[in-house]
Structures are given as structure tokens and as C-alpha cells.
Scaffold this motif. Sequence first.
Motif, mmCIF file in Angstrom:
data_model
loop_
_atom_site.group_PDB
_atom_site.id
_atom_site.type_symbol
_atom_site.label_atom_id
_atom_site.label_comp_id
_atom_site.label_asym_id
_atom_site.label_seq_id
_atom_site.Cartn_x
_atom_site.Cartn_y
_atom_site.Cartn_z
ATOM 1 N N SER A 223 0.852 -1.196 0.000
ATOM 2 C CA SER A 223 0.000 0.000 0.000
ATOM 3 C C SER A 223 0.886 1.244 0.000
ATOM 4 N N PRO A 224 0.316 2.388 -0.434
ATOM 5 C CA PRO A 224 1.102 3.629 -0.397
ATOM 6 C C PRO A 224 1.473 3.978 1.047
ATOM 7 N N LEU A 225 2.572 4.674 1.199
ATOM 8 C CA LEU A 225 2.970 5.108 2.541
ATOM 9 C C LEU A 225 2.022 6.209 3.011
ATOM 10 N N ALA A 226 1.762 6.262 4.308
ATOM 11 C CA ALA A 226 0.926 7.331 4.868
ATOM 12 C C ALA A 226 1.664 8.664 4.744
ATOM 13 N N ALA A 227 0.917 9.772 4.860
ATOM 14 C CA ALA A 227 1.552 11.106 4.812
ATOM 15 C C ALA A 227 2.599 11.225 5.918
ATOM 16 N N ASN A 228 3.627 12.005 5.665
ATOM 17 C CA ASN A 228 4.726 12.238 6.633
ATOM 18 C C ASN A 228 5.437 10.953 7.046
ATOM 19 N N THR A 229 5.581 10.056 6.082
ATOM 20 C CA THR A 229 6.287 8.801 6.386
ATOM 21 C C THR A 229 7.606 8.764 5.627
ATOM 22 N N LYS A 230 8.651 8.389 6.329
ATOM 23 C CA LYS A 230 9.958 8.247 5.696
ATOM 24 C C LYS A 230 10.530 6.881 6.061
ATOM 25 N N THR A 231 11.468 6.432 5.231
ATOM 26 C CA THR A 231 12.004 5.082 5.459
ATOM 27 C C THR A 231 13.529 5.091 5.481
ATOM 28 N N VAL A 253 8.841 5.239 9.289
ATOM 29 C CA VAL A 253 8.494 6.121 10.408
ATOM 30 C C VAL A 253 7.501 7.201 9.972
ATOM 31 N N THR A 254 6.347 7.243 10.616
ATOM 32 C CA THR A 254 5.380 8.313 10.386
ATOM 33 C C THR A 254 5.443 9.243 11.594
ATOM 34 N N SER A 255 5.753 10.513 11.334
ATOM 35 C CA SER A 255 5.927 11.431 12.465
ATOM 36 C C SER A 255 5.025 12.655 12.302
ATOM 37 N N GLU A 256 4.832 13.338 13.413
ATOM 38 C CA GLU A 256 4.040 14.575 13.401
ATOM 39 C C GLU A 256 4.722 15.539 14.364
ATOM 40 N N GLY A 257 5.245 16.611 13.822
ATOM 41 C CA GLY A 257 5.958 17.580 14.665
ATOM 42 C C GLY A 257 7.120 16.946 15.415
ATOM 43 N N GLY A 258 7.785 15.985 14.789
ATOM 44 C CA GLY A 258 8.951 15.354 15.428
ATOM 45 C C GLY A 258 8.588 14.215 16.369
ATOM 46 N N ALA A 259 7.267 13.983 16.566
ATOM 47 C CA ALA A 259 6.854 12.895 17.477
ATOM 48 C C ALA A 259 6.463 11.647 16.673
ATOM 49 N N GLY A 286 4.059 8.329 20.471
ATOM 50 C CA GLY A 286 3.665 9.670 20.898
ATOM 51 C C GLY A 286 4.804 10.551 21.393
ATOM 52 N N LYS A 287 6.010 9.991 21.462
ATOM 53 C CA LYS A 287 7.134 10.741 22.053
ATOM 54 C C LYS A 287 7.943 11.473 20.982
ATOM 55 N N ASP A 288 8.687 12.471 21.417
ATOM 56 C CA ASP A 288 9.615 13.150 20.524
ATOM 57 C C ASP A 288 10.708 12.139 20.130
ATOM 58 N N ILE A 289 10.830 11.908 18.835
ATOM 59 C CA ILE A 289 11.680 10.790 18.405
ATOM 60 C C ILE A 289 13.143 11.045 18.744
ATOM 61 N N LYS A 290 13.626 12.228 18.406
ATOM 62 C CA LYS A 290 15.058 12.493 18.627
ATOM 63 C C LYS A 290 15.425 12.406 20.106
#
Length: 330
Positions: A223-231, A253-259, A286-290
Motif C-alpha cells: 500500500s502507499p505510505l501514509a503522509a509524513n512517512t519516511k524510510t 516512520v510516520t511522524s508529526e511535529g517530530g513525534a 507519541g514521544k519526541d523521536i530524537k
Amino acid sequence: MKSFELHDARTVDEAVGLLDKLGPTAKVVGGGSDLVDGLMKDWIQGKGLPLPAFLVDITTIPQLTGINATPQGATIGAATTLSAIVESQPLRQGWPVLGEAAQAVASPLIRNFGTLGGNLNQRPRCWYFRGEKFDCYKKGGDFCFAVTGDNRYHAVIGGELCYMVHPSDTAVALLALGARARIAGPGGQREVAFDDYFVGPRTDVLRENVLKPNELLSEVTISPLAANTKTAWIKLKDRQVYDFAQVSVAAVVTSEGGAWKDGRIVLGGVSPVPYRAKVVEDALKGKDIKATIRQAAAAIRTVARPMSLNAYKVDIAQGLIERAVLQALA
Ligand SMILES: Cc1cc2nc3c(=O)[nH]c(=O)nc-3n(C[C@H](O)[C@H](O)[C@H](O)COP(=O)(O)OP(=O)(O)OC[C@H]3O[C@@H](n4cnc5c(N)ncnc54)[C@H](O)[C@@H]3O)c2cc1C
Ligand code: SF4
């Protein structure tokens, strides 16, 4: 090498019909780099692993070769070569982690004739399994030689009876992408998510996937990747020319505002099946990834059970998970 009867199937129905009629000593063959040039040439056999008497070639089935990739999704025929996957621009754009994993497989020569289906369904690379003299559990014997022997490349997660690691690089990427396998059998076609496709030794020590002897993998769908998804894809190996993974990681990884919003982290080279590191995904939720990834990656230690010579793999897995997730974000 033992002689065999070769059947060039022209359609999926014909291939399935042949497998059904000829029985368990009939095997599907793609490029033959593992089945013919490995297992059969080296006489790898046992009570639970008879040498094939019939090979059903599926590279002669036009329907099973080719890639159809659009923004709505991708379908890849099981007899498509790994080189075709590496070179597909639509796949590179839509699902970059798959092309990177396919490019990490073996050498250009093997990728030119090795197929996706063959890569996903190749047999274990455990050196005892590949050795003629070792009648281990996986061949129908009653011992795992890796337990007391040289287990430096064996499983650190999920080993039980058999401690092989799943050898396929593309399997790791496809599981991370949440892809699905289309399986053809005498009763028609069925679809199985890669989450449920691979089978560990506790379920059945004699096989590595859900395919019955009269079934074959016909297609892979993504399936297509969801929005804001990188690999991202990282593979660490012993020999730098070409080699199987000591540890590999595919991160989607699908993120939103770095989370962390959603995603999958899948490891190769550590377990009898491609291993989804849910324990790390959960720690990121739900956490800040970095800010969280270093601590979250360490959660892999809670599920690892290294053997006598392979604890180093746990350190590598932890480091590569952190690196792959940050690489995906970059
Ligand atoms: C020197 C060397 C290095 C390698 N390094 C790597 C590596 O780094 N990473 C990696 O992932 N792989 C590696 N491989 C494995 C290689 O990628 C596989 O041998 C190849 O992809 C298998 O493709 P094939 O079409 O030749 O398979 P085949 O030999 O034709 O088949 C392999 C197995 O899959 C089954 N099979 C094939 N197609 C289907 C299907 N459609 N449905 C059901 N069953 C099927 C066959 O029955 C057989 O058991 C290496 C191999 C070699 C020889
Ligand atoms: S790890 Fe699996 S394949 Fe290797 S010797 Fe043990 S049972 Fe056989």
C-alpha cells in the motif's frame, strides 16, 4: 547433483496443478541460485527434507514477472528479478526501503537472475543446515548443532529448537512496509500479510513460511505510505563485498511535529523470522523521536536471549535501530 525433471509452467494454474500432482518432492524454482546451486548441488537433505525430484519453473509464467507501481500501490510478480526491483524508479520513489534492501542482496550477478519469490522463500543459511553431515532438527533430525557449536551468526531473539536467522533482506523491508503476499494454490488465491507469512521453529521447525507444498507465492502487494512517512535501511555484514546480514534494520516512520505517530522497525539477522521490534515502537509511541530514540532502542535488550558467541549482535541491533530511525527522519 541428483538429476531432476524440469517443468516450464506457462500459467499459475499449470504450476499449481503440477505441484499438486507431483507431490512434496516437486519444488518451485525461480532463478535457482539457492535451490539448484545451493541445496541440490550440496546434497542438503534429511528425513524431513527430501531432495527434489521435480522442479516447476515459474520464470516462464509472464503473469508472474513485472512491477506495477502507481500512487495507489504496488504489485510485484514473484518471478521478478531483484535487479528489476532495484532499478524501478516508481518503487524507489514510493517505497525506497525496498529498493535499498534488494540492492543489499548478494552480488549484481545473483540479483540479475535471483527472484523476489526466491529471495523471500530461500532456505536457512545456518552452516550446520548447509553441511551434509549435520542431521539437525530442520532436516528432520533430533539436534540443533548451533546450541553447543559455533553460533556466532545465529539467533538472539525467538530461537527455540532451531536458532537460524532468516536470511532474506527483502523480507525485512516488506514486513516494515506492511506488505502482503498473494498465494496461489489448488483452491485459488489467498492473501496473507507478511506479519503472518513467516513461520518460526515453534510453529513448524521444518519450514519457514505458511506455504503448503502445493502452493506458491504469486505476487507481493504494497500500500502507499501514509503522509509524513519516511524510510531507512541499514545492513551490517562481516564481509564488505557481499554477505548476509549480521544485523539489518528497516525503519518506516510516520511522524508529526517530530513525534512518533506510527511506524514499524524490523530487524533481520537476529531471529528465525524477520523480527518486528514492537518493544521499541511502543517505547516511541507519541514521544519526541530524537529525544527518545536512544532509550527506546535499548528496549531491544529486554527481548534478546543471546547464545554463547553472539551477544555482540544485541549491541549492534540497539545501535542500528537508533541510527536507522534517525536516518529515516533526516
Ligand atoms: C553467494 C550468495 C550470497 C547471497 N547473499 C544474500 C544476501 O546478502 N541477502 C539475501 O537476502 N540473500 C542473499 N542470497 C540469497 C539470494 O538472494 C537468493 O539465493 C536468491 O534471491 C534466491 O532467488 P532465486 O530466484 O534464485 O531462488 P531459487 O533458488 O529459485 O528458490 C529459492 C527457494 O525459494 C523457493 N521459491 C522460489 N520462488 C518461489 C515462489 N514464487 N513461491 C514459493 N517458493 C518459491 C524455492 O522452492 C526454493 O526453496 C545470497 C545467495 C548467494 C548464493
Ligand atoms: S540452527 Fe536450525 S538449521 Fe542450524 S543446526 Fe540448529 S536446527 Fe539446524
